[in-house]
Design a protein around this motif. Structure first.
Motif, mmCIF file in Angstrom:
data_model
loop_
_atom_site.group_PDB
_atom_site.id
_atom_site.type_symbol
_atom_site.label_atom_id
_atom_site.label_comp_id
_atom_site.label_asym_id
_atom_site.label_seq_id
_atom_site.Cartn_x
_atom_site.Cartn_y
_atom_site.Cartn_z
ATOM 1 N N ILE A 195 0.806 -1.228 0.000
ATOM 2 C CA ILE A 195 0.000 0.000 0.000
ATOM 3 C C ILE A 195 0.836 1.274 0.000
ATOM 4 O O ILE A 195 0.270 2.369 0.002
ATOM 5 N N PRO A 245 2.485 2.875 -2.382
ATOM 6 C CA PRO A 245 2.122 3.838 -3.448
ATOM 7 C C PRO A 245 0.846 4.618 -3.123
ATOM 8 O O PRO A 245 0.773 5.825 -3.363
ATOM 9 N N SER A 246 -0.157 3.932 -2.576
ATOM 10 C CA SER A 246 -1.401 4.617 -2.209
ATOM 11 C C SER A 246 -1.163 5.590 -1.059
ATOM 12 O O SER A 246 -1.724 6.696 -1.030
ATOM 13 N N PHE A 247 -0.323 5.201 -0.117
ATOM 14 C CA PHE A 247 0.012 6.078 1.001
ATOM 15 C C PHE A 247 0.732 7.331 0.496
ATOM 16 O O PHE A 247 0.455 8.448 0.960
ATOM 17 N N ASN A 248 1.634 7.161 -0.468
ATOM 18 C CA ASN A 248 2.329 8.312 -1.055
ATOM 19 C C ASN A 248 1.341 9.265 -1.716
ATOM 20 O O ASN A 248 1.439 10.486 -1.589
ATOM 21 N N ALA A 249 0.400 8.684 -2.460
ATOM 22 C CA ALA A 249 -0.597 9.520 -3.147
ATOM 23 C C ALA A 249 -1.438 10.290 -2.131
ATOM 24 O O ALA A 249 -1.778 11.463 -2.345
ATOM 25 N N LEU A 250 -1.757 9.642 -1.022
ATOM 26 C CA LEU A 250 -2.601 10.253 -0.005
ATOM 27 C C LEU A 250 -1.849 11.340 0.762
ATOM 28 O O LEU A 250 -2.417 12.381 1.101
ATOM 29 N N SER A 251 -0.576 11.105 1.020
ATOM 30 C CA SER A 251 0.203 12.030 1.853
ATOM 31 C C SER A 251 0.990 13.054 1.042
ATOM 32 O O SER A 251 1.594 13.961 1.618
ATOM 33 N N THR A 292 6.828 11.072 -1.882
ATOM 34 C CA THR A 292 7.409 10.194 -2.912
ATOM 35 C C THR A 292 8.393 9.244 -2.237
ATOM 36 O O THR A 292 9.515 9.056 -2.704
ATOM 37 N N GLN A 340 -4.363 16.790 2.734
ATOM 38 C CA GLN A 340 -3.583 15.563 2.902
ATOM 39 C C GLN A 340 -3.633 15.091 4.351
ATOM 40 O O GLN A 340 -3.818 13.899 4.617
ATOM 41 N N SER A 344 -7.076 13.663 5.035
ATOM 42 C CA SER A 344 -7.261 12.341 4.435
ATOM 43 C C SER A 344 -6.558 11.270 5.259
ATOM 44 O O SER A 344 -7.132 10.207 5.543
ATOM 45 N N VAL A 396 -8.298 8.154 7.387
ATOM 46 C CA VAL A 396 -7.947 6.738 7.244
ATOM 47 C C VAL A 396 -7.562 6.136 8.592
ATOM 48 O O VAL A 396 -8.021 5.047 8.962
#
Length: 822
Positions: A378, A380-386, A389, A695, A698, A702
């Protein structure tokens, strides 16, 4: 012996599958969240530590006050660095950054010319890469910026302009005059680099005449200056404080002529209660400890978020440990005979304690393996959410492995220590005689359930408050129209054709108004000192005031629908070249009850006097994090200053703006072939100002959901175990005529009372935490009462669903089978 402990632990795990699954899922979630947050915290705390001698490097900040206006900025005047080096032996060297306006870069290749607007070109001193040691893939940091017509680029820029060809020695053409720049260095990829300042290109600062022109000025704050202290000065205790104590005298000497030049004698400036101070901030503190220090080139985080998410990680791990403890103690009645027999056969209490701790370690090790796999999945999804990179390789860094190992050991210890001591405390004689008929751990277990739901409810309330504040920010009346406003950037490139272009697009269908201005909301403003020339009777003489401002045309107020409270706006029927429109805050700070007709003097330019012709209602220039500042609108006809940047804002009424944008772009190409058309929507620009808040919201949402899930997971296990323990009682009640609803109520009420108690405890904690968080917004909501109602209702509802699943199952069981149960 250790092997035997784990063998027995494995057998118990297989024997109690429901208990094992619930415990492992809870611990896995706790460790997964812990690892993700630790990776995030490690990334946040590593900023700028990659630079050589980072502990010796400091940013120079200016703390200023003029009249009622104060500021703290990560910018300095151009001569600050040289003055510090010349006057103080503790300062070894300096380097500066200047961020010019967005300009066009062009390359000429075999397949034609390529034009791009480049906003991330920074102008720096030649020694920049020697002090801030950004890694180079090609080129020499000592020489690559020595020549005026040189440029250093990132791999992404090299790919964009030159494809797969080696960019070294290639030529790029910069700006309106197509100045040729030779590529003398290629940086390594900066994407994952933990640095507060990132850029696409570097070029020597002596390419920009305005920097050289303002080398006299101590009030033109457009340079970021970094100094490197000597090794002794950086390490010696109190050396920094002693150095800073010498700065005021240096400023009195160095800045006096500059203040005289703008009509502000420095000594008089200080006597009036103003100040103009220089401070040094450690390079490694910039990202997390900049607070309200203003900077548009630094990626500035917030140390408060480190504390918040660190606490979240801790509490979610504790919630998982509480689940394990609750379920382990709940199993005590099953295992007391096992413990009694072991003691009779000679087992020492220490051995039994180690046995139960081994079980906790086994569960935690299994959970840690699952957690690492889940983090890898997860991330990549955590990077997108926060908005990070963080690379996958960071999971396998030595630091993270040590953290994970420490978290695993600590979690196993926290989860297993109480059950181990509690379960081994029984007297074997009493156990084997059956004189211990119940295990009295209700108070502790109930307390742990309350703790779990206190944490979950606090996070639910906090999430609701955060989202409500963000919604308030998005829908608050900012004092102007933000919907259906299209902003066209770089219109200064149109030169004298800008007004004709504005008239053409204003005549397009669906366009209501169009305006040219030197600034637009969210994109900065020109700031300078002004001197009010009169004050009304019964009022003291007005203090000097600092005003942010735009130069605007006659259509600006109508386009943005600014509300004129007094007087009028600019109009072509009048000669407004020496007129000014101010906002309400400016009028209040000066002390004018009737501002119309009053005058202010601009110390720059030709010392012109401007007459106030209108007062507009206050509007928010930036996000709601910032207070409304004194602001002024000057007519473009005044030409009192030049910012060399321009925007066209237009208000449209079409529901499909893409056709309008295409039409505007076609007209743009008629005026400027070599500058790409660039635009944005004002509403999107405003929303971008809250990107870090969204961010955080979000992530918080979660983690809130996970905390509720973990709490309910433990509750589910306890209800299942309670139903199992009371199987015969339930069977008897059914035989005697009890209904399913009555049995469900019987099994539910004790737990629901605990949730209500948790709500009572959680509410003041959440109020205090959110009241503190809201202080970061200059304009904020009052914490709404309904957030506590919603959080409590949600907690009760989710808990009731969790309890009812097992309670109904137990209540509907065949009572004959229940009564046969041993």
């Amino acid at each position: 012996m250790i092997r035997n402990y784990f063998k027995i632990a494995w057998r118990n795990l297989r024997k109690n599958k429901l208990y094992a699954v619930i415990s492992i899922i809870g611990l896995t979630i706790g460790l997964t969240v812990g690892v993700l947050i630790m990776i995030w915290i490690q990334d946040e705390m590593s900023y700028d530590k990659i630079f050589k001698d980072a502990e010796q490097i400091y940013r120079v900040n200016v703390d200023g006050k003029m009249g009622d206006n104060s500021f703290y900025a990560g910018y300095t005047p151009p001569p600050a660095g040289a003055a510090l080096v010349d006057n103080f032996p503790e300062v070894e060297s300096y380097t500066r950054i200047y961020r010019p306006n967005t300009d066009v870069l062009e390359s000429k290749t075999d397949d034609g010319k390529h034009f791009f607007n480049e906003p991330e070109i920074y102008a720096v001193d030649p020694n920049f890469l020697e002090i801030l040691t950004y890694p180079l893939a090609q080129g020499d940091p000592k020489t690559c910026l020595q020549e005026t017509n040189s440029i250093v680029i990132t791999p992404q820029i090299a790919q964009k302009y030159f494809g797969s060809n080696n960019p070294m020695g290639k030529i790029l053409y910069y700006g309106k005059n197509k100045q040729p720049l030779k590529v003398t260095g290629v940086l390594k990829d900066l994407t994952n680099l933990a640095a507060t300042v990132k850029f696409d290109m570097l070029m020597p600062v002596n390419n920009f005449e305005e920097v050289a022109y303002f080398n006299w000025s101590w009030v033109w704050l457009n340079m970021a200056t970094y100094v490197k202290l000597t090794d002794q000065a950086a390490k010696e205790p109190n050396a920094l404080a002693r150095l800073e104590s010498k700065f005021p005298e240096m400023l009195r000497t160095q800045a006096a002529s500059a203040f005289d030049r703008i009509g502000q004698p420095y000594d008089e400036f200080l006597k009036n209660g103003n100040h103009w101070d220089i401070h040094l901030q450690s390079l490694t503190d910039i990202h997390l400890r900049s607070g309200d220090i203003v900077s548009t080139i630094s990626d500035q985080g917030n140390i408060q978020n480190i504390y918040i998410f660190g606490l979240i990680a801790f509490f979610i791990i504790v919630l998982a440990c509480v689940n394990f403890t609750n379920l382990a103690t709940a199993q005590a009645s099953k295992r007391r005979k096992e413990i009694g027999i072991r003691k009779v056969l000679g087992s020492l209490r220490g051995q039994l304690i180690r046995q139960f701790l081994a079980e906790a370690f086994l569960y935690t090790i299994i959970s840690a393996v699952f957690a690492v796999s889940l983090v890898a999945l997860i991330l990549p999804s955590f990077n997108a959410l926060s908005g990070k990179t963080i690379p996958l390789s960071s999971i396998f860094s030595n630091g993270i492995w040590l953290i994970l190992l420490g978290m695993t050991v600590l979690t196993a210890f926290l989860a297993g220590i109480y059950p181990a001591f509690y379960l081994t405390s029984f007297n074997p004689v009493h156990v084997l005689k059956g004189s211990i008929t119940s295990i009295k751990v209700g108070v502790l277990r109930n307390g742990l359930i309350v703790f779990q739901f206190v944490v979950a409810i606090v996070m639910v309330i906090s999430s609701l408050v955060i989202f409500t504040q963000l919604k308030f920010a998005q829908h608050r009346d900012l004092g102007y129209d933000k919907e259906h406003i299209l902003v066209i950037n770089n219109t200064e490139k149109l030169d004298v054709g800008a007004e004709t272009f504005r008239q053409e697009i204003a005549a397009l269908p669906h366009v209501k108004e169009a305006s040219i201005s030197t600034g637009i909301f969210t994109k900065g403003a020109f700031g300078d000192f002004y001197v009010p020339q009169t004050s009304e009777s019964n009022h003291p003489v007005a203090k000097d005031i600092s005003l942010s401002s735009y130069l605007v045309d006659d259509h600006f107020i109508a386009t943005l629908n600014l509300k004129v409270e007094k007087g009028r706006g600019f109009n072509a029927k009048f000669n407004d070249s020496l007129s000014v429109v101010i906002n309400e805050t400016a009028a209040k700070q000066i002390g004018w009850e009737n501002p119309i007709g009053q005058k202010i003097r601009y110390p720059g330019g030709n010392m012109e006097y401007y007459t106030v012709i209108g007062v507009v209602k206050d509007f928010n220039l930036e996000s709601l994090h910032n207070t409304i500042l004194p602001f002024a609108l000057f007519s473009k006809r005044s030409k009192s200053y030049d910012t060399d940047v321009s925007f066209i804002s237009l208000k449209y009424k079409s529901d499909d703006p893409q056709k309008l944008i295409a039409a505007i772009e076609n007209k743009w190409k008629n005026y400027q072939q070599d500058v790409p058309f660039d635009y944005s929507f004002l509403n999107d620009d405003l929303n971008a100002a809250y990107s870090s808040d969204r961010q955080m919201a979000s992530l918080f949402g979660v983690f809130t959901a996970l905390s509720i899930f973990v709490a309910c997971l433990g509750l589910f296990g306890l209800v299942a175990f309670t139903a199992q323990q009371r199987t015969k009682e339930i069977g008897i009640r059914k035989v005697l005529g009890a209904r399913v609803s009555g049995i469900v109520k019987l099994l539910s009420m004790d737990f629901l009372r605990l949730i209500i108690l948790a709500l009572i405890v959680a509410s003041p904690i959440a109020w205090l935490a959110m009241n503190h968080w809201l202080q970061d917004f200059a304009y904020r909501i009052a914490i709404p009462w309904w957030t506590f109602v919603v959080a409590g209702t949600a907690a009760l509802g989710i808990a009731l669903v969790t309890i009812s699943f097992q309670a109904i199952k137990a209540a509907m069981a065949n009572p004959v089978k229940s009564l046969r149960t041993e």
